[in-house]
Scaffold this motif. Structure first.
Motif, PDB file in Angstrom:
ATOM      1  N   SER A  61       0.905  -1.177   0.006  1.00  0.00           N
ATOM      2  CA  SER A  61       0.031  -0.012  -0.005  1.00  0.00           C
ATOM      3  C   SER A  61       0.901   1.266  -0.128  1.00  0.00           C
TER       4      SER A  61
ATOM      5  N   ARG B 122      -0.222   3.738   1.488  1.00  0.00           N
ATOM      6  CA  ARG B 122      -0.337   4.485   2.530  1.00  0.00           C
ATOM      7  C   ARG B 122       0.241   3.901   3.754  1.00  0.00           C
TER       8      ARG B 122
ATOM      9  N   LYS C 281      -0.016   4.096   7.007  1.00  0.00           N
ATOM     10  CA  LYS C 281      -0.692   3.763   8.293  1.00  0.00           C
ATOM     11  C   LYS C 281      -2.112   3.436   7.623  1.00  0.00           C
ATOM     12  N   GLY C 282      -2.134   2.746   6.486  1.00  0.00           N
ATOM     13  CA  GLY C 282      -3.565   2.329   5.999  1.00  0.00           C
ATOM     14  C   GLY C 282      -3.897   1.081   6.553  1.00  0.00           C
ATOM     15  N   ASN C 283      -5.107   0.598   6.098  1.00  0.00           N
ATOM     16  CA  ASN C 283      -5.733  -0.717   6.607  1.00  0.00           C
ATOM     17  C   ASN C 283      -5.012  -1.908   6.018  1.00  0.00           C
TER      18      ASN C 283
ATOM     19  N   PRO D  16      -3.600  -3.431  -1.174  1.00  0.00           N
ATOM     20  CA  PRO D  16      -4.985  -2.845  -1.424  1.00  0.00           C
ATOM     21  C   PRO D  16      -5.631  -3.204  -2.820  1.00  0.00           C
TER      22      PRO D  16
ATOM     23  N   SER E 216      -7.051  -5.502   1.360  1.00  0.00           N
ATOM     24  CA  SER E 216      -7.801  -4.638   2.039  1.00  0.00           C
ATOM     25  C   SER E 216      -8.472  -4.026   0.978  1.00  0.00           C
TER      26      SER E 216
ATOM     27  N   ARG F 176     -12.463  -1.146   0.311  1.00  0.00           N
ATOM     28  CA  ARG F 176     -13.492  -0.511   0.742  1.00  0.00           C
ATOM     29  C   ARG F 176     -14.810  -1.395   0.678  1.00  0.00           C
TER      30      ARG F 176
ATOM     31  N   TRP G 140     -11.738   2.009   4.198  1.00  0.00           N
ATOM     32  CA  TRP G 140     -11.524   2.901   3.286  1.00  0.00           C
ATOM     33  C   TRP G 140     -10.482   3.997   3.974  1.00  0.00           C
ATOM     34  N   ASP G 141     -11.016   4.781   4.669  1.00  0.00           N
ATOM     35  CA  ASP G 141     -10.007   5.558   5.257  1.00  0.00           C
ATOM     36  C   ASP G 141      -8.947   4.988   6.262  1.00  0.00           C
ATOM     37  N   PRO G 142      -7.942   5.414   6.335  1.00  0.00           N
ATOM     38  CA  PRO G 142      -6.807   4.694   7.264  1.00  0.00           C
ATOM     39  C   PRO G 142      -7.549   4.584   8.793  1.00  0.00           C
TER      40      PRO G 142
END
Length: 207
Positions: A9, A11, A13-15, A83, A118, A120, A154-156
């Motif tokens: 990912s 991000r 600190k994402g999921n 993701p 991961s 949404r 969706w959001d971290p």
């Protein structure tokens, strides 16, 4: 004993990171070392079919792929987290895995592997299937959990609300730990599976 955790990912600190962190806790409890390798936002060159890896025994693009290959050769397994973008693992992860598996020629037999995704909402099982194909192509036992390996968010940080997804991540790590220990014991007692030599290649073509 060591497992590589690959975070595809962009991000930090994402999921995807959230799920891998859940696994890290379990691996630590099981006495298995982990190393997180994050692909991040750097451009990842795809394979250009130059075949130079056959001469160099590594990818011609000397980047994170070659660094990871050296670590994977010494590790007992790897879990790749990605993701879901448009119903598939993100392009960075796919470019990374294609070059990693094609250019690294060491024997990966009995190194455990697992994909984790991961999303949404949709595309998890299709993406999960894509990731697992890398392992089944080279004799790596695929680790399962108590459900398909995915978490929703969706959001971290939203993945924190997916209690089932977090449990799936923990169960995956426990099952991977068990399998790694069992394989290491088996290597000592009965050795590795016999390999047929030479390797048979059947190519299909049209005149």
């Amino acid at each position: 004993m060591k497992v590589l955790l690959i975070n595809g990912s962009p991000r930090p600190k994402g999921n995807t990171a959230l799920a891998l962190a859940e696994m890290e806790k379990v691996f630590a409890e099981e006495g298995i070392e982990t190393e997180v390798i994050r692909l991040g936002t750097k451009a990842m060159q795809g394979c250009i079919a130059c075949e130079k890896c056959r001469e160099l025994n590594k990818c011609v693009f000397n980047d994170l792929v070659n660094e990871t290959a050296a670590k994977l050769e010494q590790a007992d397994g790897m879990i790749v987290g990605a993701p879901v973008y448009y119903g598939a693992p993100n392009a960075t992860m796919q470019a990374f895995l294609q070059r990693l598996f094609y250019s690294s020629h060491f024997d990966k037999t009995m190194k455990v592997g697992a994909g984790f995704v991961s999303a949404r909402r949709s595309g998890c099982t299709a993406s999960f299937d894509v990731l697992n194909k890398y392992f089944t192509n080279c004799g790596m036992p695929v680790v399962s959990s108590n459900y398909w390996n995915n978490i929703y968010g969706w959001d971290p940080g939203e993945g924190e609300k997916d209690a089932e997804g977090l449990q799936v991540a923990r169960t995956l790590a426990r099952n991977a730990s068990f399998l790694i220990k069992a394989i290491n014991m088996a290597k000592e007692k009965i050795g590795m599976p016999k390999k047929e030599e030479p390797r048979v290649w059947t190519n299909f073509f049209h005149d």
